[in-house]
Write a protein that holds these residues in place. Structure first.
Motif, PDB file in Angstrom:
ATOM      1  N   UNK A  55       0.556  -1.002  -0.119  1.00 41.99           N
ATOM      2  CA  UNK A  55      -0.055  -0.031  -0.150  1.00 41.99           C
ATOM      3  C   UNK A  55       0.765   1.283   0.213  1.00 41.99           C
ATOM      4  N   UNK A  56       0.437   2.309  -0.383  1.00 39.12           N
ATOM      5  CA  UNK A  56       1.034   3.555  -0.732  1.00 39.12           C
ATOM      6  C   UNK A  56       0.174   4.518  -0.958  1.00 39.12           C
ATOM      7  N   UNK A  57      -0.080   5.911   0.304  1.00 40.21           N
ATOM      8  CA  UNK A  57      -0.184   6.378   0.421  1.00 40.21           C
ATOM      9  C   UNK A  57       0.472   7.900   0.126  1.00 40.21           C
ATOM     10  N   UNK A  58      -0.653   8.678  -0.747  1.00 37.20           N
ATOM     11  CA  UNK A  58      -0.388   9.573  -1.569  1.00 37.20           C
ATOM     12  C   UNK A  58      -0.662  11.353  -1.047  1.00 37.20           C
ATOM     13  N   UNK A 116      10.511   6.931  -6.293  1.00 38.25           N
ATOM     14  CA  UNK A 116       9.444   7.954  -7.094  1.00 38.25           C
ATOM     15  C   UNK A 116       9.348   7.928  -8.482  1.00 38.25           C
ATOM     16  N   UNK A 117      10.568   7.776  -9.246  1.00 36.30           N
ATOM     17  CA  UNK A 117      10.303   7.467 -10.723  1.00 36.30           C
ATOM     18  C   UNK A 117      10.072   6.528 -11.057  1.00 36.30           C
ATOM     19  N   UNK A 118      10.276   5.227 -10.069  1.00 38.10           N
ATOM     20  CA  UNK A 118       9.161   3.636 -10.224  1.00 38.10           C
ATOM     21  C   UNK A 118       8.089   4.208 -10.210  1.00 38.10           C
ATOM     22  N   UNK A 124       1.346   6.414 -11.225  1.00 39.74           N
ATOM     23  CA  UNK A 124       1.842   6.825  -9.676  1.00 39.74           C
ATOM     24  C   UNK A 124       2.066   7.940  -9.390  1.00 39.74           C
ATOM     25  N   UNK A 125       2.247   9.316  -9.026  1.00 45.93           N
ATOM     26  CA  UNK A 125       2.259  10.725  -9.002  1.00 45.93           C
ATOM     27  C   UNK A 125       2.393  10.790  -7.988  1.00 45.93           C
TER      28      UNK A 125
END
Length: 301
Positions: A55-58, A116-118, A124-125
């Motif tokens: 999971x990743x919270x933006x 970030x670049x991946x 996904x930004x």
């Protein structure tokens, strides 16, 4: 020290199913055929997506700190904070319990600069890299402004004591509710939890290695009575002056890991070689899956 991985105590945040996680992240096409779009989920009040199996919270650090401030003021914890980097991506692949632990966490943030670049190449930004020691500094500053209390748990006793002394000098308005080393057996864990709970800190920093800190936070979050729980790894060593952090320019270009290898080649070289290789393999697989979905959807038009 390793905590048992079976039968963890219930966590206050529900674990979504695999399909729910993929739907929340946009990895499963919706009825309109939309791909992953980072839309807001019901799991947390901010945007959560699936990224390389994690999971990743933006959200930005400003948004995060404001949410944590409101949580502390309202004593509406626990808010468990975890991080995604190449090592964590590898652990999710290798350790059966790590994926569920990450999904149960209230916040999962992009620690490693290469994430970030991946992520951009997967559509996904990530608005901002929020690394562990950087967030710890921001939380200490927040505690200093609002006179919150903190607890330091981890590292060797002389190290955590030196860390506490440094924090007292640099952040005189916060209150150190307690501190102790992170060397204890699973049988002693309940006693350590009781020590933290009796101190009732607003913020608990776990200066432990991975996966120990993730397992400890996940298993005991509801019992620790701390509003914010953040794993900070080796940050106590940095604050105590025992380890130097990479120069800012190396951090910005994503080579902080190389600096760590040069500092401790025997311990870190194999670890980074292995975890970076696994992370790149997972990334390559995600790119192929994304391209395949795009080709299928494009062919269906």
């Amino acid at each position: 020290m390793n905590f048992p991985t079976a039968q963890p105590t219930p966590h206050p945040y529900p674990l979504p199913s695999r399909r729910e996680r993929r739907e929340e992240a946009g990895a499963v096409p919706s009825q309109t055929g939309a791909e992953r779009d980072g839309r807001e989920t019901s799991h947390a009040p901010h945007r959560r997506v699936e990224f390389l199996g994690c999971p990743l919270d933006l959200l930005t650090s400003v948004q995060l700190l404001e949410e944590l401030r409101r949580a502390i003021e309202g004593r509406s914890g626990p808010r468990v904070i975890q991080f995604v980097n190449a090592n964590k991506v590898a652990q999710v692949q290798e350790l059966p319990d790590m994926g569920p632990i990450m999904w149960r966490s209230h916040y999962v943030l992009a620690d490693g600069q290469p994430m970030l670049p991946l992520a951009r190449m997967l559509g996904i930004r990530i608005p901002e890299r929020i690394d562990g020691i950087g967030l710890m500094g921001k939380l200490l500053a927040l505690a200093d402004r609002h006179r919150y209390s903190i607890y330091l748990l981890g590292a060797k006793q002389p190290v955590v004591e030196a860390c506490a002394d440094r924090i007292r000098r640099d952040y005189p308005n916060l209150r150190i509710a307690g501190y102790r080393n992170g060397y204890f057996s699973p049988a002693e864990a309940s006693q350590v939890v009781a020590q933290v709970r009796s101190a009732q800190p607003d913020i608990l920093f776990l200066g432990m290695g991975s996966p120990m800190k993730e397992r400890f936070a996940d298993q005991y979050a509801a019992e620790l009575d701390a509003t914010v729980i953040q794993g900070v790894g080796g940050s106590f060593d940095v604050l105590a002056g025992l380890v130097k952090r990479a120069p800012v320019w190396l951090q910005r270009v994503g080579l902080e890991w190389l600096y760590r290898v040069l500092q401790e080649p025997k311990r870190m070289a194999w670890r980074y070689a292995k975890t970076n290789a696994i992370c790149l393999w997972v990334f390559a697989r995600a790119v192929m899956q994304r391209n395949f979905r795009g080709a299928v959807q494009g062919g269906g038009r």
